[in-house]
Design an enzyme around this catalytic site. Structure first.
Site, short mmCIF file in Angstrom:
data_model
loop_
_atom_site.label_atom_id
_atom_site.label_comp_id
_atom_site.label_asym_id
_atom_site.label_seq_id
_atom_site.Cartn_x
_atom_site.Cartn_y
_atom_site.Cartn_z
CB SER A 174 -12.13 2.75 -1.64
OG SER A 174 -12.78 1.54 -1.25
CE LYS A 175 -10.51 -1.21 -9.43
NZ LYS A 175 -10.83 -2.55 -8.94
NE ARG A 176 -9.91 -3.44 -0.66
CZ ARG A 176 -9.09 -2.44 -0.28
NH1 ARG A 176 -9.54 -1.46 0.47
NH2 ARG A 176 -7.84 -2.44 -0.66
CG ASP A 219 -13.80 -3.68 -7.34
OD1 ASP A 219 -14.32 -3.18 -8.35
OD2 ASP A 219 -12.58 -3.65 -7.10
CB SER A 257 -11.82 -0.77 -13.03
OG SER A 257 -10.80 -1.38 -12.28
#
Length: 503
Positions: free
Chosen positions: A262-264, A267, A285
């Site tokens: 995921s994007k998380r 990050d 992002s």
């Protein structure tokens, strides 16, 4: 293959394209090109509530940047256009009506409140409410209403949806090109909504109609769509159409732990999960392009996430990937995303670049550092050739080459331990050796300096490490004599004198 291979990538423009979507597009592209077929892009924007302005352009730009642009899409070779589902809206109602007429679908008038009450009632009894053959004739549907009453309700403007009438007591034996034989019990399936009261089809109906009308031969998509396969095959049967072949790609998994990337994760661990940068009011992002990745490296890395050709080979051009690609060699299990391996691929592509091209890419970084007045490209190309083996990205060049541009003013503590009592005298003597050298090239300097050390029986460690400290400020950097050639005789002597005075 008897008919022409036609495959599609059909994203929804609801935000930036995730790296998992990129991998799906890539595998479709490789399959099409391997089989002399067509790779097309269809924009599935029927869900207008989730539509994000700019997302469609982003998808197009990302595929272009990666070198896997579609053969047909919005505004390009629109043989089966339009390629935006929202522009195909008038098409779908007739197909939904056809299913009603042939008994494969029915009208459902249940309100959200009524469905919610059914769910709660089932929960109280420890059951799960599924809208299917068990209860569809007990609910507010055209299956229990007369034709006249159904028509009257529709005419009066009462809200409705059209649901698929899933067959009862059937086992579907289907084939997936990656997973082999898969089977589904129709009694466990729900009656999916195909058409909504707002006049828009759901994904399931629009997807099947478009794939048929656009002559899609193979549907290559993510594993998350596997549960939809029985419905889609049944829809093809309901229309009397030949179904395409299906292949469901494995998930791209988190680097650490379980679950889908995921994007998380990006990050948290500091790596991009989008091909290009994506800006919103909440922030930015990061993207692979802006982070300094080569598109070829991203493609190479993604191709090996869930596929290999059975060899130990890791570096492929796009042409080689096309040549080698085979759906039979796609793994069933999920592929763990490895950010470090991703960087390794970029390093491999970086060292293959021409030094002059890398120097041009490095020049703007130096201008930002204040060296705008005189960037000598020949010198910069030479510097790049000496340091590129150590870097993963052009953005790292400065940390590997700063000493070529700025003389050290501080000296690494670890390196300073090599500065002994006799070192200043040796460095002074080294200056007298360097001063008369006319041909100040790395090879010649090395010959002269090593000859001096040999003739005077001076050990390499006594000279070379303190000398590197003088020029670099730390025990790092490329071949010492290459550094000397680049910075020149005058600067070399100046740095030795400065180190003697400081240390």
């Amino acid at each position: 293959m008897s008919k022409q291979v036609r495959v599609r990538f059909a994203p929804s423009p609801t935000g930036p394209l995730h790296i998992g979507g990129v991998r799906t597009a890539l595998f479709n592209y490789l399959f099409a090109k391997k089989n002399g077929g067509v790779f097309y892009l269809r924009i599935e924007d029927t869900d207008q509530n989730r539509f994000v302005p700019g997302a469609e352009d982003y998808i197009m730009e990302a595929l272009e940047w990666l070198g896997i642009a579609p053969d047909e899409t919005v505004g390009k070779n629109e043989k089966f256009g339009p390629y935006r589902q929202s522009e195909r809206k008038p098409l779908y109602k007739q197909y939904a009506d056809q299913l009603i007429k042939t008994g494969w679908a029915y009208y459902a008038f249940d309100t959200p409140e009524a469905l919610d009450a059914h769910r709660k009632k089932h929960e109280e009894q420890g059951k799960t409410f599924i809208y299917n053959h068990h209860n569809r004739e007990k609910l507010d549907t055209s299956l229990v209403l007369s034709e006249e009453e159904t028509a009257a309700r529709i005419a009066s403007g009462q809200e409705y949806v059209i649901r698929f009438k899933t067959p009862v007591d059937e086992t579907l034996h289907l084939k997936d090109l990656i997973r082999g034989a898969v089977k589904f019990e129709t009694n466990l399936l729900d009656d999916k909504v195909l058409f909504k009261g707002d006049g828009m089809p759901t994904y399931h109906l629009a997807n099947i109609v478009d794939d048929h009308l656009m002559e899609t031969s193979h549907v290559i998509r993510g594993e998350e769509w596997l549960p939809s396969m029985p419905l889609h095959v049944l829809l093809y049967r309901a229309f009397g159409w030949e179904a395409p072949e299906f292949a469901h790609l494995p998930l791209i998994l988190k680097p650490i732990g379980n679950g889908k990337l995921s994007k998380r994760d990006g990050d948290k661990m500091g790596f991009p999960v989008f091909p290009l940068e994506w800006k919103t009011q909440e922030g930015i992002s990061s993207g692979y392009r802006e982070k300094g990745y080569f598109p070829e490296a991203v493609v190479n890395f993604l191709a090996l996430l869930g596929w290999n050709d059975g060899t130990e080979k890791e570096l492929y051009t796009l042409e080689e990937l096309v040549e080698s690609f085979d759906l039979q060699r796609v793994h069933k299990a999920g592929a763990k995303f490895d950010p470090e391996k991703n960087k390794w691929f970029n390093h491999q592509y970086l060292i293959q670049q021409k030094d002059a091209d890398l120097a041009k890419a490095y020049a703007p970084i130096l201008i930002e550092k204040g060296f705008s007045t005189a960037i000598e490209m020949t010198k910069l190309t030479k510097i790049v050739s000496l340091i590129k083996e150590r870097a993963h990205f052009v953005s790292e060049f400065w940390e590997w080459s700063d000493f070529f541009f700025v003389a050290p003013t501080t000296y690494d503590e670890k390196g300073s331990k090599n500065w002994k009592e006799e070192t200043p005298a040796l460095m002074q003597e080294l200056i007298t050796v360097i001063k008369p050298i006319e041909d100040f090239t790395a090879t010649n300097i090395e010959t002269v300096v090593k000859e001096w050390m040999t003739n005077n029986e001076i050990g390499m460690g006594k000279v070379m490490q303190p000398f590197r400290l003088c020029l670099v400020g730390a025990l790092k950097g490329p071949h010492l004599f290459d550094i000397m050639e680049v910075i020149g005789k005058e600067e070399t002597i100046k740095r030795i004198n400065n180190a003697i005075a400081t240390l």
